[in-house]
Design an enzyme around this catalytic site. Structure first.
Site, PDB file in Angstrom:
ATOM      1  N   SER A 234      10.809   3.439   5.002  1.00 21.72           N
ATOM      2  CA  SER A 234       9.842   3.202   3.935  1.00 21.72           C
ATOM      3  C   SER A 234       9.127   1.879   4.182  1.00 21.72           C
ATOM      4  O   SER A 234       9.520   1.079   5.028  1.00 21.72           O
ATOM      5  CB  SER A 234      10.560   3.145   2.592  1.00 21.72           C
ATOM      6  N   LYS A 235       8.089   1.677   3.395  1.00 23.85           N
ATOM      7  CA  LYS A 235       7.339   0.427   3.471  1.00 23.85           C
ATOM      8  C   LYS A 235       8.265  -0.753   3.184  1.00 23.85           C
ATOM      9  O   LYS A 235       8.166  -1.804   3.800  1.00 23.85           O
ATOM     10  CB  LYS A 235       6.196   0.496   2.453  1.00 23.85           C
ATOM     11  N   ARG A 236       9.187  -0.534   2.250  1.00 25.20           N
ATOM     12  CA  ARG A 236      10.115  -1.607   1.888  1.00 25.20           C
ATOM     13  C   ARG A 236      10.975  -2.043   3.081  1.00 25.20           C
ATOM     14  O   ARG A 236      11.272  -3.215   3.241  1.00 25.20           O
ATOM     15  CB  ARG A 236      11.010  -1.184   0.712  1.00 25.20           C
TER      16      ARG A 236
END
Ligand code: GLU
Length: 503
Positions: free
Chosen positions: A260-262
């Protein structure tokens, strides 16, 4: 045999994720391997999730990576338009067809009514078992329906799923999968509020009309496929239905979830191809391009995240990838995203670039720092230093001493190397170099070595001290190369400064 036609069909809901880039790449490699066509279709029927600028971003990203299209929203083509919001009229016909055939029905339930059902009944699903308890053209009387229509109530069209049908899908990557239709709900295929079909209907209709032969997409779309198969059946298009291939997930570098972007933010790497300035949150995210990646390196890295050639070869040009790519060698299991490997690929591709090209790029950084240098010198520096970096932007840190004399000296290096007799040795060396006109490395090296052995000094000790004087730390390439590039005057100056500053 059917013509090979594949599409990349992103929804413009934000920046293109790196996993989406890989999907586009695999479609491209597959199509080009078989001499087929590659199409870019924009699936923008969900007005609530539409993000300004996302389409432009997608096009620019794929251009940068040399993932090219034969038809698409940005170049047109025989099957235009390629933007679903411009195909409203087309879908209407197919929705009417399903309604007439009674394969679909109109439902008037408000969001509040649906929500109430969901709280009343655990795991509520709008399907054969519940639809007669809801407000739709199957459950309501003619008069009631008319009343709803006259009141201009918002409505949706739902696809009527017949329970207990076996739906067989043969996925080119995942193999055969069977699903019982009873697990599916009567999906919304049209919304009166935005007068647009939903993803499922538009996707199926367009794949059919655009004569798509293979649907290669991310694993997250696998659960939608049984519904899509039923839609093909309802339209009587089974014979021309595309073949499905669902790509494995990209996984976090650590742990097992989906990348994910996180994860990128947490571990310090980009998950987008280009910088992205989110118009909704104003958040700015870094892209691979702006981090200094060479597009071919990123393509090579992504190609091997889920596909392997069956050999040890790791470096592939786009043409080689096209030649070797096949869906048979795409793995079923998720591919761990290894950012160190991305850097490794960039390093390799940087070494393949000509010194002249790298020097040109590096010069831009130097200009920003007000450093003027001639091209020949810069090319020499690049030749000496490129092996030490993964990115052109890292060159400055490694090369600063060529352009600017050290202002400070690494204290640890001094403590370890600068002995009582070091300053005296440097003064002697100063006198020797002062009388030397030929500063080519072969000459300076010979003269310095002769002096060292004549005086019976320790080679390592002297060289380390000289390095501190010229570079400021125990790093850098061959000392005599540094001396040639910085030149006689500057070399002498640096020795003098070091002797005065370090006692
Ligand atoms: N619009 C979908 C997406 O955003 C396309 C899925 C598909 O390729 O069918 O990924």
């Amino acid at each position: 045999m059917k013509k090979i036609r594949v599409r990349f069909a992103p929804s413009p809901t934000g920046a293109l994720h790196i996993g989406g880039v890989r999907t586009a790449l695999y479609n491209y490699l597959f199509a080009k391997n078989l001499g087929g066509k590659m199409i870019l279709r924009i699936e923008d029927t969900d007005s609530a999730r539409f993000v300004e600028g996302a389409e432009k971003y997608i096009v620019e990203s794929l251009n940068w990576l040399n993932i090219n299209f034969d038809e698409g929203v940005h170049i047109g083509g025989e099957y235009a338009p390629y933007r679903q919001s411009e195909r409203k009229e087309i879908y209407k016909k197919y929705i009417d067809y399903l309604l007439e055939k009674k394969a679909a029905y109109i439902a008037f339930d408000t969001p509040e009514e649906l929500e109430a059902k969901r709280t009343q009944i655990a795991n509520f699903q709008y399907d054969a078992s519940t639809r007669m308890t809801m407000k739709n053209t199957l459950s309501l009387s003619k008069e009631e329906v008319e009343k709803m229509i006259n009141a201009e109530r918002n409505f949706v069209v739902r696809f009527k799923i017949e329970p207990n049908q076996i739906i067989k899908i043969s996925d080119l990557i995942r193999g055969d999968v069977s699903v019982n239709s009873s697990v599916l709900d009567d999906k919304v295929i049209y919304k009166s509020t935005d007068q647009l079909p939903t993803y499922h209907l538009a996707n199926v209709v367009d794949d059919h009309l655009m004569e798509i032969s293979h649907v290669i997409r991310g694993e997250e779309w696998l659960p939608s496929t049984p519904l899509h198969v039923l839609l093909y059946r309802a339209f009587g298009w089974e014979d021309t239905m595309p073949q499905f291939a669902h790509l494995p997930l990209l996984l976090k570098p650590d742990g097992n979830g989906k990348l994910s972007k996180r994860d990128g933010d947490r571990l310090g790497f980009p998950v987008f191809p280009l910088n992205w300035n989110d118009p909704k949150t104003s958040e700015i995210s870094f892209g691979y391009r702006e981090k200094g990646y060479i597009p071919e390196a990123l393509v090579n890295f992504l190609a091997l995240l889920g596909w392997n050639p069956g050999t040890e070869q790791e470096i592939f040009s786009m043409d080689e990838l096209i030649q070797m790519f096949s869906l048979e060698r795409v793995s079923k299991s998720g591919a761990k995203f290894d950012y160190e490997k991305a850097k490794w690929f960039n390093h390799k591709y940087l070494q393949m670039k000509s010194n002249d090209d790298i020097a040109d790029e590096f010069n831009k950084i130097l200009i920003e720092k007000n450093i003027v240098t001639d091209t020949d010198t810069l090319v020499r520096i690049v030749a000496l230093m490129k092996e030490r970096v993964n990115f052109i932007s890292e060159l400055w840190e490694q090369c600063e001493f060529f352009f600017i004399a050290p202002k400070t000296y690494d204290e640890k290096a001094i403590a370890k190397r600068w002995k009582d007799d070091s300053s005296q040795q440097m003064r002697e060396l100063f006198e020797i170099l002062k009388n030397l006109d030929n500063f080519l490395p072969a000459n300076t090296e010979k003269v310095v070595m002769d002096w060292i052995s004549e005086r019976n000094y320790n080679v390592g000790a002297v060289m380390n001290v000289l390095r501190i004087a010229l570079v400021g730390a125990s790093k850098g390439p061959h000392l005599f190369d540094i001396m040639e590039i910085t030149g006689k005057e500057e070399t002498l100056q640096r020795i003098t400064t070091a002797v005065t500053k370090i006692l």
